[in-house]
Design a protein around this motif. Structure first.
Motif, PDB file in Angstrom:
ATOM      1  N   TYR A 168       0.827  -1.210   0.000  1.00 45.30           N
ATOM      2  CA  TYR A 168       0.000   0.000   0.000  1.00 45.30           C
ATOM      3  C   TYR A 168       0.861   1.259   0.000  1.00 45.30           C
ATOM      4  O   TYR A 168       0.490   2.285  -0.570  1.00 45.30           O
ATOM      5  N   GLY A 169       2.050   1.173   0.637  1.00 43.07           N
ATOM      6  CA  GLY A 169       2.960   2.320   0.612  1.00 43.07           C
ATOM      7  C   GLY A 169       3.497   2.601  -0.777  1.00 43.07           C
ATOM      8  O   GLY A 169       3.658   3.759  -1.170  1.00 43.07           O
ATOM      9  N   ARG A 170       3.776   1.542  -1.537  1.00 49.07           N
ATOM     10  CA  ARG A 170       4.256   1.748  -2.913  1.00 49.07           C
ATOM     11  C   ARG A 170       3.169   2.361  -3.784  1.00 49.07           C
ATOM     12  O   ARG A 170       3.460   3.137  -4.700  1.00 49.07           O
ATOM     13  N   ILE A 171       1.913   2.024  -3.484  1.00 51.13           N
ATOM     14  CA  ILE A 171       0.813   2.634  -4.239  1.00 51.13           C
ATOM     15  C   ILE A 171       0.686   4.117  -3.895  1.00 51.13           C
ATOM     16  O   ILE A 171       0.512   4.968  -4.778  1.00 51.13           O
ATOM     17  N   LEU A 172       0.797   4.446  -2.610  1.00 50.46           N
ATOM     18  CA  LEU A 172       0.621   5.837  -2.193  1.00 50.46           C
ATOM     19  C   LEU A 172       1.795   6.722  -2.573  1.00 50.46           C
ATOM     20  O   LEU A 172       1.621   7.901  -2.861  1.00 50.46           O
ATOM     21  N   ASP A 173       2.994   6.185  -2.565  1.00 48.86           N
ATOM     22  CA  ASP A 173       4.194   7.002  -2.769  1.00 48.86           C
ATOM     23  C   ASP A 173       4.931   6.712  -4.068  1.00 48.86           C
ATOM     24  O   ASP A 173       5.890   7.414  -4.392  1.00 48.86           O
ATOM     25  N   GLY A 174       4.469   5.723  -4.817  1.00 50.79           N
ATOM     26  CA  GLY A 174       5.286   5.267  -5.935  1.00 50.79           C
ATOM     27  C   GLY A 174       5.240   6.124  -7.167  1.00 50.79           C
ATOM     28  O   GLY A 174       6.166   6.095  -7.982  1.00 50.79           O
ATOM     29  N   LEU A 175       4.172   6.899  -7.364  1.00 51.48           N
ATOM     30  CA  LEU A 175       4.035   7.679  -8.601  1.00 51.48           C
ATOM     31  C   LEU A 175       4.046   9.165  -8.280  1.00 51.48           C
ATOM     32  O   LEU A 175       3.305   9.621  -7.408  1.00 51.48           O
ATOM     33  N   PRO A 176       4.857   9.945  -8.987  1.00 54.29           N
ATOM     34  CA  PRO A 176       4.897  11.387  -8.709  1.00 54.29           C
ATOM     35  C   PRO A 176       3.641  12.118  -9.158  1.00 54.29           C
ATOM     36  O   PRO A 176       3.310  13.161  -8.614  1.00 54.29           O
ATOM     37  N   ASP A 177       2.952  11.587 -10.163  1.00 52.61           N
ATOM     38  CA  ASP A 177       1.765  12.250 -10.688  1.00 52.61           C
ATOM     39  C   ASP A 177       0.559  11.883  -9.825  1.00 52.61           C
ATOM     40  O   ASP A 177       0.157  10.711  -9.774  1.00 52.61           O
ATOM     41  N   PRO A 178      -0.064  12.841  -9.113  1.00 48.34           N
ATOM     42  CA  PRO A 178      -1.196  12.507  -8.246  1.00 48.34           C
ATOM     43  C   PRO A 178      -2.425  12.050  -9.011  1.00 48.34           C
ATOM     44  O   PRO A 178      -3.334  11.472  -8.428  1.00 48.34           O
ATOM     45  N   LEU A 179      -2.483  12.327 -10.327  1.00 49.03           N
ATOM     46  CA  LEU A 179      -3.631  11.910 -11.129  1.00 49.03           C
ATOM     47  C   LEU A 179      -3.435  10.541 -11.753  1.00 49.03           C
ATOM     48  O   LEU A 179      -4.361   9.994 -12.345  1.00 49.03           O
ATOM     49  N   ALA A 180      -2.232   9.977 -11.647  1.00 45.64           N
ATOM     50  CA  ALA A 180      -1.971   8.667 -12.220  1.00 45.64           C
ATOM     51  C   ALA A 180      -2.680   7.597 -11.414  1.00 45.64           C
ATOM     52  O   ALA A 180      -2.860   7.716 -10.203  1.00 45.64           O
ATOM     53  N   VAL A 181      -3.102   6.534 -12.105  1.00 46.42           N
ATOM     54  CA  VAL A 181      -3.791   5.421 -11.465  1.00 46.42           C
ATOM     55  C   VAL A 181      -2.838   4.230 -11.427  1.00 46.42           C
ATOM     56  O   VAL A 181      -2.589   3.603 -12.453  1.00 46.42           O
ATOM     57  N   PRO A 182      -2.276   3.906 -10.261  1.00 43.89           N
ATOM     58  CA  PRO A 182      -1.340   2.788 -10.171  1.00 43.89           C
ATOM     59  C   PRO A 182      -2.067   1.451 -10.301  1.00 43.89           C
ATOM     60  O   PRO A 182      -3.290   1.359 -10.150  1.00 43.89           O
ATOM     61  N   ASP A 183      -1.304   0.408 -10.585  1.00 42.47           N
ATOM     62  CA  ASP A 183      -1.859  -0.937 -10.709  1.00 42.47           C
ATOM     63  C   ASP A 183      -1.957  -1.593  -9.336  1.00 42.47           C
ATOM     64  O   ASP A 183      -1.202  -1.265  -8.417  1.00 42.47           O
TER      65      ASP A 183
END
Length: 505
Positions: A168-183
């Motif tokens: 869950y931490g990688r989902i919350l912090d993994g992408l710099p773009d706040p609008l991106a939808v992680p997998d």
């Protein structure tokens, strides 16, 4: 809401007539011709569980296959049975999603919605425990962490693991773009990973979970709001069908959470504005102790209070209510309170003159609005109050030897008077007695008729423990707890509540 690709379409000529005596799947099975089912279409399939059945079938269901047995190829019931099983699974999935989303939309707060998402997701992915983290990517809050099958201490233990080592931490912090939808992130055998963080391994072994499945609470429209992770007791992971269903549910849940988040932020902003329009602190005047309690409804009402020191050691006390809710009522309340303060400084020793000026101002500047108000001019050293009210509830005197309402003269609210109708009255509290001023929101919040609400207020004040009678704040708190035992739910629409207690020494 359901984005499902189509492997099978069925054309049924006699379906409408057959539906009178049998189910949808049975009618299709009896009337579908043997041949090439993938080349056929069904433009008039009925709606199931409130969802349009013309939506293509889900991607996780397998397309019909050609029978491998030569004898089975000549059995006329085989293609119909496959289609019936296919549609039955599809209908079951649609019905399940419909029931779960119906439960979700009944939630009215962020924490309640997160707990429902955890419960529904656990049923879809086959897990027993989980944790949801609300942490909007815009950084404006609010933030929250709730658990399913995990005690508060266990949630704290999980949070001691470095965030970069958790799914869950990688989902919350993994992408710099706040609008991106992680997998989503599946970890089917957590303890079997050689590169697993030592702290994470220790926590997983202590809490007894061996696998996890993390889902982002994110869509392109709402942005990234948080993440949910479900924990398995044994090595496991969701199958393709489960992932498909939880993905559909997660997108819907994110949109619902985004709406609740917007409402919560608006409520906080309204409450902040209301608090800023009221006194930041109560004055200290010899001979009297003051305490106030103010609770704003979710839409923001116009109830207010004030206490201001006046010349020669006097004290002005006021409570009031402006009609309406929302920003306009808050603005009107601010203007009315500021005007009363000015009139009180100039002619506070005459409460009738103060309210008369306030009545004239309101009628000339805001003719479409009404208000109630009560103003009291107090000389604490002499324990004397002179007060006047305009359409407002009567004060309540609370003491060791009496609990009684002050008999004020009746008057219409401000903005409804052709001329001033009610004279002022004078009261003299005994040493140790408390005068309780309040708005009618306190009575309306009880849900009782007004006469019964007044009786309950009197009983609550009379029942204040003797040890609390020396503290006006404790008196106000006791009255609130007694009248509203379930507290004030800020998520539920309701009246503002104002109490102003003045204890005379």
């Amino acid at each position: 809401m359901l984005d499902i690709p189509p492997p099978v379409r069925v054309h049924v000529d006699a379906l409408p007539a057959a539906q009178n005596d049998m189910g949808v799947c049975d009618a299709i099975a009896r009337n579908v011709p043997v041949g090439k089912p993938t080349a056929m279409s069904a433009p008039h399939l009925p709606k199931v569980a409130g969802i349009d059945s013309t939506v293509p079938s889900p991607a996780h269901t397998a397309a019909p296959t050609t029978p491998t047995s030569p004898s089975a190829a000549h059995l006329p019931g085989i293609p119909g049975a496959l289609i019936q099983d296919h549609l039955a699974a599809w209908v079951s999935d649609l019905t399940t999603l419909h029931e779960l989303t119906e439960r979700l939309v009944t939630t009215g707060s962020l924490d309640e919605a997160l707990r429902e998402v955890l419960r529904a997701g656990a049923a879809l992915v086959g897990a027993r425990r989980g944790m949801a983290v609300l942490e909007p990517a815009d950084g404006l809050g609010p933030t929250s962490t709730v658990g399913l099958g995990l005690a508060h201490a266990e949630l704290g233990t999980i949070e001691t693991v470095p965030r970069s080592a958790t799914s869950y931490g990688r989902i919350l912090d993994g992408l710099p773009d706040p609008l991106a939808v992680p997998d989503p992130i599946a970890v089917p055998d957590l303890l079997g990973q050689a590169e697993l963080d030592p702290r994470h391994r220790e926590v997983a072994a202590r809490l007894g979970y061996a696998a996890s499945y993390a889902l982002p609470l994110a869509t392109e429209a709402a942005g990234r709001l948080g993440a949910v992770v479900w924990l398995y007791d044994e090595p496991a992971e969701p199958v393709e069908r489960q992932r498909h269903l939880i993905g559909l549910y997660g997108r819907y849940a994110t949109e619902h959470l985004a709406r609740l988040l917007e409402l919560e932020r608006a409520r906080v902003q309204v409450a902040t504005v209301a608090e800023e329009l009221l006194p930041s602190r109560l004055p200290r005047v010899p001979g009297v102790q003051l305490a106030a309690r103010h609770h704003t409804g979710p839409q923001g009402g116009g109830d207010w209070y004030d206490a201001l020191p006046l010349p020669e050691g006097a004290l002005g006390l006021a409570v009031g209510s402006v009609s309406g809710t929302g920003p306009s009522a808050l603005a009107a309340m601010g203007r009315l309170r500021a005007s009363l303060r000015a009139y009180a400084v100039m002619e506070g020793e005459d409460p009738v003159a103060v309210l008369s000026d306030l009545e004239l101002l309101l009628r000339l500047t805001e003719p479409a609005r009404s208000a109630t108000a009560l103003f009291a001019y107090s000389e604490p050293k002499q324990r004397k109050l002179v007060l006047a009210g305009a359409g407002h509830t009567p004060p309540l005197i609370v003491g060791d030897h009496r609990t009684e309402f002050v008999e004020t003269s009746l008057s219409a609210p401000l903005g409804m008077l052709a001329c001033w109708e009610a004279p002022s009255i004078e009261i003299a509290p005994a040493p140790g007695e408390t005068v309780l001023l309040y708005t009618d929101g306190l009575l309306r919040r009880t849900g009782d008729p007004m006469d019964r609400a007044f009786a309950r207020l009197h009983a609550a004040a009379a029942g204040v423990p003797k040890a609390d009678r020396t503290d006006p704040g404790a008196i106000a708190d006791h009255v609130l707890r007694t009248l509203l035992p379930e507290g004030l739910d800020h998520a539920v629409d309701g009246e503002d509540v104002v109490l102003l207690a003045a204890r005379f020494e």
